[in-house]
Enzyme design. Structure first.
Site, PDB file in Angstrom:
ATOM      1  N   ASP A 179     -67.258   1.073  49.157  1.00  0.00           N
ATOM      2  CA  ASP A 179     -67.739   0.038  50.067  1.00  0.00           C
ATOM      3  C   ASP A 179     -66.593  -0.394  50.977  1.00  0.00           C
ATOM      4  O   ASP A 179     -65.438  -0.481  50.539  1.00  0.00           O
ATOM      5  CB  ASP A 179     -68.215  -1.199  49.308  1.00  0.00           C
ATOM      6  CG  ASP A 179     -69.484  -0.952  48.529  1.00  0.00           C
ATOM      7  OD1 ASP A 179     -70.363  -0.239  49.041  1.00  0.00           O
ATOM      8  OD2 ASP A 179     -69.594  -1.473  47.403  1.00  0.00           O
ATOM      9  N   ASP A 214     -70.807   4.628  50.464  1.00  0.00           N
ATOM     10  CA  ASP A 214     -71.727   3.570  50.056  1.00  0.00           C
ATOM     11  C   ASP A 214     -71.870   2.583  51.213  1.00  0.00           C
ATOM     12  O   ASP A 214     -71.849   2.993  52.375  1.00  0.00           O
ATOM     13  CB  ASP A 214     -71.231   2.904  48.770  1.00  0.00           C
ATOM     14  CG  ASP A 214     -72.391   2.531  47.838  1.00  0.00           C
ATOM     15  OD1 ASP A 214     -73.465   2.187  48.348  1.00  0.00           O
ATOM     16  OD2 ASP A 214     -72.209   2.581  46.607  1.00  0.00           O
ATOM     17  N   ARG A 262     -80.852  -0.389  55.454  1.00  0.00           N
ATOM     18  CA  ARG A 262     -80.210  -1.480  54.711  1.00  0.00           C
ATOM     19  C   ARG A 262     -79.391  -2.377  55.636  1.00  0.00           C
ATOM     20  O   ARG A 262     -78.176  -2.473  55.533  1.00  0.00           O
ATOM     21  CB  ARG A 262     -79.312  -0.945  53.590  1.00  0.00           C
ATOM     22  CG  ARG A 262     -80.042  -0.074  52.591  1.00  0.00           C
ATOM     23  CD  ARG A 262     -79.130   0.365  51.451  1.00  0.00           C
ATOM     24  NE  ARG A 262     -79.829   1.223  50.505  1.00  0.00           N
ATOM     25  CZ  ARG A 262     -79.294   1.697  49.389  1.00  0.00           C
ATOM     26  NH1 ARG A 262     -78.048   1.393  49.071  1.00  0.00           N
ATOM     27  NH2 ARG A 262     -79.999   2.466  48.584  1.00  0.00           N
TER      28      ARG A 262
END
Length: 386
Positions: A177, A207, A260
């Site tokens: 991340d 990610d 997302r």
């Protein structure tokens, strides 16, 4: 360093004047054209905590601009506010190892860490930078010099944390991340960063750009440029991660991404004055009873702008004063459509976040956000190195 504190009624009126725009959006919802929500955006005054100092200037307009950019808008303004390391010790780092050492050596006083250089896994001796079990910390990039190349930041068991003016890219180590929050964590301000990967990779190679799980609360994510990403921003790691998160997404620019933005489970979110451009799968995905207000936001060339996909329990949305241009809808590949607004774009719940704010008209948002979102855009407004 001296923290700035002022009324956001003044602050956001300055923001509204910073970039001009045409009249309000008109027309009805339709695929492939421009439309606006039936409901109008709210306009109320705001007071919130400031988290950074601005350099002095002889120009009153520049002072007003910097006061605006240095004021926390949204959930991170609640409680005692979010000030990070303001008023405490300072240190400048140019390698990842120095950043690790600075975090490890933090005492009881607030700490501001200035990043002036390129930080990589190779010069860090770790696979991620951990802001863990601490409070009152700022990590701030110096001018255009702060690059985290292949390595990200994790915030866990922490409060009153500020992360500003960094460029973070291609994170393929640690948890992959760019910036991740794991509860317990509260009063976090993530502001004026650029975070990106690439769509040339396999969709599961990287990610999220910015994400959070478990009991994360009072978070504001503002003026970030988030782009070139498959999985962009996940809040709630699964359908059983039922902490009541409260997150404000304010004036971010989401571009050339798949999905997302955010995927949001449970809790409350406010998507205020964001810009979405060239989204290929889904933008806002509200799931598992989440309540999201989407307000004064621009959707341009976006597929499935606001939906509830894939979970056994739907999420909800309150839509106010948004602008839609060339939007489209499609069934997702794999998984069922549980709910979606179709082409009508109607609210499914009424929700007002528990803070005061002023919404910029959607007609002015694109020019303003694309000008100011990202790193290196407000160098004159950031704290200076010692």
């Amino acid at each position: 360093m001296k923290a700035v504190s002022l009324s956001s009624a003044l602050v956001l009126s300055t923001l509204l004047g910073a970039c001009g725009g045409g009249g309000g959006p008109t027309g009805s919802s339709s695929n492939g054209g421009s439309s606006s929500d039936r409901s109008s955006s709210s306009s109320v005054s705001s007071s919130s905590s400031s988290a950074a100092s601005s350099q002095s200037s002889s120009s009153s307009s520049e002072l007003s601009h910097c006061d605006a950019m240095n004021t926390v808008v949204g959930f991170a303004s609640l409680g005692d506010g979010t000030t990070g390391g303001s008023g405490g010790d300072t240190v400048t780092v140019s390698t990842g190892a120095e950043l690790v050492q600075a975090l490890a050596g933090k005492g009881s006083d607030p700490l501001t860490i200035f990043v002036d250089g390129t930080l990589t896994p190779e010069n860090s001796g770790t696979d991620k930078f951990e802001v863990t079990d601490m409070a009152d910390v700022s990590i701030i990039g110096v001018d255009n010099n702060a690059l985290l190349d292949g390595i990200g930041i994790k915030v866990k068991d922490a409060s009153n944390i500020v992360i500003r003016n960094l460029t973070i890219r291609f994170v393929d180590t640690g948890e992959k991340d760019g910036i991740s929050l794991e509860g317990p964590a509260s009063n976090i301000w993530i502001d004026h960063n650029e975070i990106y990967n690439t769509l040339d990779s396999d969709k599961d190679y990287y990610d999220e750009l910015v994400s959070g799980k478990r009991n994360v609360d009072n978070v504001t994510i503002s003026y970030n440029y988030l782009h070139d990403s498959w999985k962009t921003s996940l809040w709630g790691s699964s359908d059983t991660d039922d902490a009541h998160r409260r997150i404000t997404f304010y004036a971010n620019y989401w571009e050339n991404a798949s999905s997302r933005m955010p995927l949001f489970r449970f809790g409350e979110a406010h998507i205020l004055n964001n810009v979405y451009k060239d989204v290929s799968s889904t933008a806002v995905n509200s799931r598992m009873g989440a309540t999201i207000r989407v307000e004064g936001t621009v959707f341009e060339n976006v597929q499935n702008p606001i939906v509830s996909f894939y979970s056994s329990e739907v999420g909800y949305w309150d839509l106010a004063g948004n602008l839609y241009t060339n939007i489209s809808w499609s069934n997702p590949s794999g998984g069922d459509i549980i709910a979606g607004p179709g082409t009508d774009l109607e609210s499914t719940v009424s929700y007002t976040p528990a803070y005061e704010y002023t919404a910029m008209p959607a007609s002015e948002v694109k020019a303003h956000v694309t000008l100011y979102a990202g790193s290196g855009k407000i160098n004159e407004c950031l704290p200076i190195t010692p």
